[in-house]
Each structure stands twice: as C-alpha cells, then as structure tokens.
Scaffold this motif. Structure first.
Motif, mmCIF file in Angstrom:
data_model
loop_
_atom_site.group_PDB
_atom_site.id
_atom_site.type_symbol
_atom_site.label_atom_id
_atom_site.label_comp_id
_atom_site.label_asym_id
_atom_site.label_seq_id
_atom_site.Cartn_x
_atom_site.Cartn_y
_atom_site.Cartn_z
ATOM 1 N N LEU A 158 -45.662 -4.243 -19.950
ATOM 2 C CA LEU A 158 -44.635 -5.434 -20.197
ATOM 3 C C LEU A 158 -43.660 -5.170 -18.959
ATOM 4 C CD1 LEU A 158 -43.883 -4.659 -24.152
ATOM 5 C CD2 LEU A 158 -44.707 -6.827 -23.033
ATOM 6 N N GLY A 159 -43.929 -4.374 -18.041
ATOM 7 C CA GLY A 159 -42.872 -4.402 -17.009
ATOM 8 C C GLY A 159 -41.704 -4.168 -17.122
ATOM 9 N N ILE A 160 -41.152 -3.109 -17.958
ATOM 10 C CA ILE A 160 -39.775 -2.866 -18.448
ATOM 11 C C ILE A 160 -39.542 -1.503 -18.200
ATOM 12 C CG2 ILE A 160 -39.240 -4.846 -19.703
ATOM 13 C CD1 ILE A 160 -40.360 -2.036 -21.410
ATOM 14 N N SER A 161 -38.252 -1.008 -18.015
ATOM 15 C CA SER A 161 -37.885 0.438 -17.786
ATOM 16 C C SER A 161 -37.910 1.141 -19.248
ATOM 17 C CB SER A 161 -36.761 0.389 -16.874
ATOM 18 O OG SER A 161 -35.695 -0.144 -17.707
ATOM 19 N N PHE A 162 -37.535 0.471 -20.148
ATOM 20 C CA PHE A 162 -37.454 1.099 -21.536
ATOM 21 C C PHE A 162 -38.565 1.555 -22.345
ATOM 22 C CE2 PHE A 162 -36.383 -3.128 -21.941
ATOM 23 C CZ PHE A 162 -37.065 -3.770 -23.134
ATOM 24 N N ALA A 163 -38.529 2.328 -22.997
ATOM 25 C CA ALA A 163 -39.734 2.771 -24.162
ATOM 26 C C ALA A 163 -39.631 2.158 -25.488
ATOM 27 C CB ALA A 163 -39.972 4.067 -24.135
#
Length: 421
Positions: free
Chosen positions: A408-413
């Motif tokens: 998803l190309g994001i920094s959170f999990a």
C-alpha cells in the motif's frame, strides 16, 4: 482442539442451491497407504454391486467410484453438495467429464444410482432451479464417517497454470461462470514466478483439502491487475464461523492459527488515502447509532464492494444469508454515518475489486517470504494460516504486516488478530 468431522457434523447440510454446490473435479488420493484397505474394500463392494460383466466396464466403474468418493470428502467438511451432470452428451469427446475426468456416462450413472441404493448417498436433488444440467449429491452419515479420514489425502494436481481469468455469461435465463488460463503473461512475470515457487513448496506439505494456490482475475474488467485478483485455495471453503472446522485442521500434523488482518478492506481504503484508522473502525459508529458492530461492518463492506447503490440496497432487502440481521432502514442510517465519519471512503464505486487485488498481492508477498524461511502458510482471504508455534506465528505476523505496508506504500502497519481453535 476438536475433531474437524464433529465440528462439521454440528452444522446442517447447506440448502441444495447452485451457490452451495461444487462441480466434480479431478482429485487424487495422495498418501493412500493408510487408507488403501478401505479404498479397496469400498471399490470392491461398489463394483460387485453394480455388476458389470466385462473387466473393462468394471474399470470404468472403479474410476467413477474413486473420483466420486474423493470429491465427496470435500462435501463432508464444507457441508456443500457435489454436482454431477447426468446428461449423456456431457460425456462425449471434447467435454470436460470425458476429456478431463475420464468418466463414461453409463458407468458414472450406474455408480451413482448404486451408491444411493446402498445407502452411501442421500437421495439426489434435481431440477433446473438448482445447477442447470447437474444433479446434487451428498454422503450419508455412514459414508461421512467412513471417508472422513481422507481429509489430508485428497489432493488437487499442482501443475500450472495457476493464474486464471473468470467471467460470467448469460445462457437463456441463467448466468454461467467460466474460467480460462491467463496466457498473456510471460513465464518471467512476477506473479507467475512467485506462484510457481509457492505451489512447488506447498506440494511437499500436508494440509486439509490440499490444492494449489490460484490467482483469479475478472476478464470483463480491465486492467486485470487492478480488478479482483484474489487468491484461492480449497481449504478456504471449510466453515469457520458457526463451526470452527478450518481452525481444527492441521498443517504437517501440527495445530494451526489464523493471523487475520483486522477490518482489512476499510483499512486498506483508508491507507490508499494515507489515513491510519483505529484498531476497531466500526465500534464508534455502532455506539453512536445504537446498532451492532456486525451491522456496521456488513454495511461498510457491502458498500465498499458495491458498484451500484440501488443494487446494493436491493441486496440488503433480499439477503442470501441471515447470519447478520440488517434491516434496510438500519443499513441506510449506518451508511450515512459511515460517509460522515470516513469521508474519504468511496462507496458504491466498485472499490472492492481493487482492494481484493491488493489483498492478493499482500498474501502472495508474505507467503513467498515465509517459504524461504521454511514456514508453511495458507491464504484464507484476509488472513494467513500457519502452524501454532512461537517462531512461525511471530514471524508470519511480522511479514504479513510488512507486506501490507509495502504493497500500500505507507509507513504504518495494520492491526491483526490471532485466531485459535
């Protein structure tokens, strides 16, 4: 843990409808040595009862009997029906039953009729309102007990292709679903390479209703990779809500857990807008409106997957499954509040197909990384099944979270839950 058979038998057989029928398919019995005596005894008894005089005809009966019994193992645990055509022209050259399953009309019909007479099969269900040209069969309790031990022996062949295209076609008043191999991709395509590696690894393992993992796209919606590329394998058919059949199975003789991506579709939809949701994105809406969390979840998931608001409302008013009671007025109130709470959500715009495709990529990436560590994992829609050990569970959870964030190309999990029997 409990016995998967006792879990399955706590459920009634599903209604005899097209949605609850699985068409006969090519299955083998892989590890036959523990079951050889029973298989031989059943086939000997069946062949003698059918009473063909020529040896060649007896071989056809045994071929039909063995394949029918293997397919019935699925129905024991899924509570579905086995669908088989009894139209003679379905067994001619060029047809699936003859060319792919090596069945003959006379031997197959005689075998099925005799299995009913012998009390192995329930009375069949017939009629065009069921599955068109097919007749539905289910094992009797006696046969269920006899063949339940084959849960880990039945196996679908692992040879490619593992990527398919699916589409629906109207025939008269009926909708018929077709599937064909996706041949446009080169052998070097990442999905083909990854699936080949995953299935080569899985082919050496033992698990319930063993089958390869396949990636299925919708042919009538392009580009394929953005629409409905969900991954499937047969163990997904096992019940998991009203009875925990699936969670009481084993991988390589070991108990299992399922690592579930919590509220995955709404969470992915938010992540695509770089929005991080709380652990439970449904509960505040439920408390605010005085409705249940399950009603909120069903409303949001239906509306994310829907491509037409009117058809979505019609489906709510005419439910196929009454597991969650959702009156239409409640659905409308929840949907309105969901749009106010989460204005970034695209409802009734067909977003669900794209999310299914992304979900499939997450699972394939996590499974591919886990197999390199020797960890067996199986995809269960938005969850991974692994053996219940600290190393396997902790490692699988981390790789699943990493794959989700990277895809998803994001920094959170994401948030996950660990489900045990």
């Amino acid at each position: 843990m409990t016995n998967p058979l006792s879990e399955a038998q706590s459920l009634p057989r599903k209604p005899p409808t097209k949605a609850n029928a699985t068409y006969i398919q090519y299955l083998t019995l892989s590890d036959v040595s523990p079951h050889a005596q029973l298989i031989t005894t059943l086939l000997d008894e069946l062949t003698q009862a059918v009473g063909r005089k020529r040896e060649a005809h007896n071989k056809l009966v045994r071929t039909a009997g063995r394949l029918i019994l293997a397919n019935l193992v699925h129905t024991v645990f899924s509570r579905n029906w086995l669908a088989i055509s009894l139209k003679e022209d379905a067994y001619t050259t060029g047809q699936y039953l003859k060319d792919n399953l090596f069945l003959s009309y006379g031997a197959t019909r005689a075998t099925l009729d005799k299995m009913v007479q012998m009390g192995w099969l329930e009375k069949p269900k017939k009629g065009s309102n069921l599955t068109g040209l097919a007749t539905l069969y289910a094992p009797t309790p006696w046969l269920e007990e006899a063949i339940a031990g084959w849960l880990y022996a039945v196996e679908k062949p692992f040879h490619p292709p593992h990527i398919l295209l699916s589409w629906d076609e109207k025939q008269s008043k009926k909708k018929v679903r077709h599937r064909e191999p996706l041949l446009a991709l080169p052998d070097s395509h990442p999905d083909i390479v990854r699936l080949s590696r995953i299935n080569a690894f899985l082919s050496q393992q033992t698990y319930a209703l063993k089958a390869p993992v396949t990636l299925i796209y919708r042919r009538d919606t392009k580009p394929y990779f953005l629409h409905g590329g969900r991954i499937y394998t047969d163990i997904q058919r096992l019940p998991a809500r009203k009875a925990k059949v699936r969670l009481n199975t084993l991988i390589n003789g070991q108990p299992v857990v399922e690592i579930d991506l919590k509220a995955n579709h709404i969470r992915m939809a938010a992540a695509l807008q770089d929005v991080e949701l709380p652990a439970d994105p449904y509960i505040d809406i439920a408390n605010h409106l005085g409705v249940t969390r399950d009603q909120v979840k069903l409303t949001i998931n239906r509306s994310i997957g829907s491509s037409h608001a009117g058809r979505n409302e019609w489906g709510v008013a005419h439910p196929d499954d009454d597991e969650v009671d959702l009156p239409l007025d409640t659905f409308k109130r929840i949907k309105q509040e969901a749009q106010r709470t989460y204005p970034f959500l695209a409802l009734d715009e067909g977003l669900g197909l794209k999310l299914q495709s992304l979900e499939g990529q997450v699972m394939l990436q996590a499974m591919d990384r886990l197999l390199k560590l020797g960890i067996v994992s199986l995809p269960i829609h938005d969850a991974l099944m692994v053996t219940d050990g600290m190393f396997a569970v902790d490692t699988a959870e981390q790789h699943l979270k990493d794959a989700w964030s990277e895809t998803l190309g994001i920094s959170f999990a994401p948030y996950v839950t660990i489900n045990r029997p």
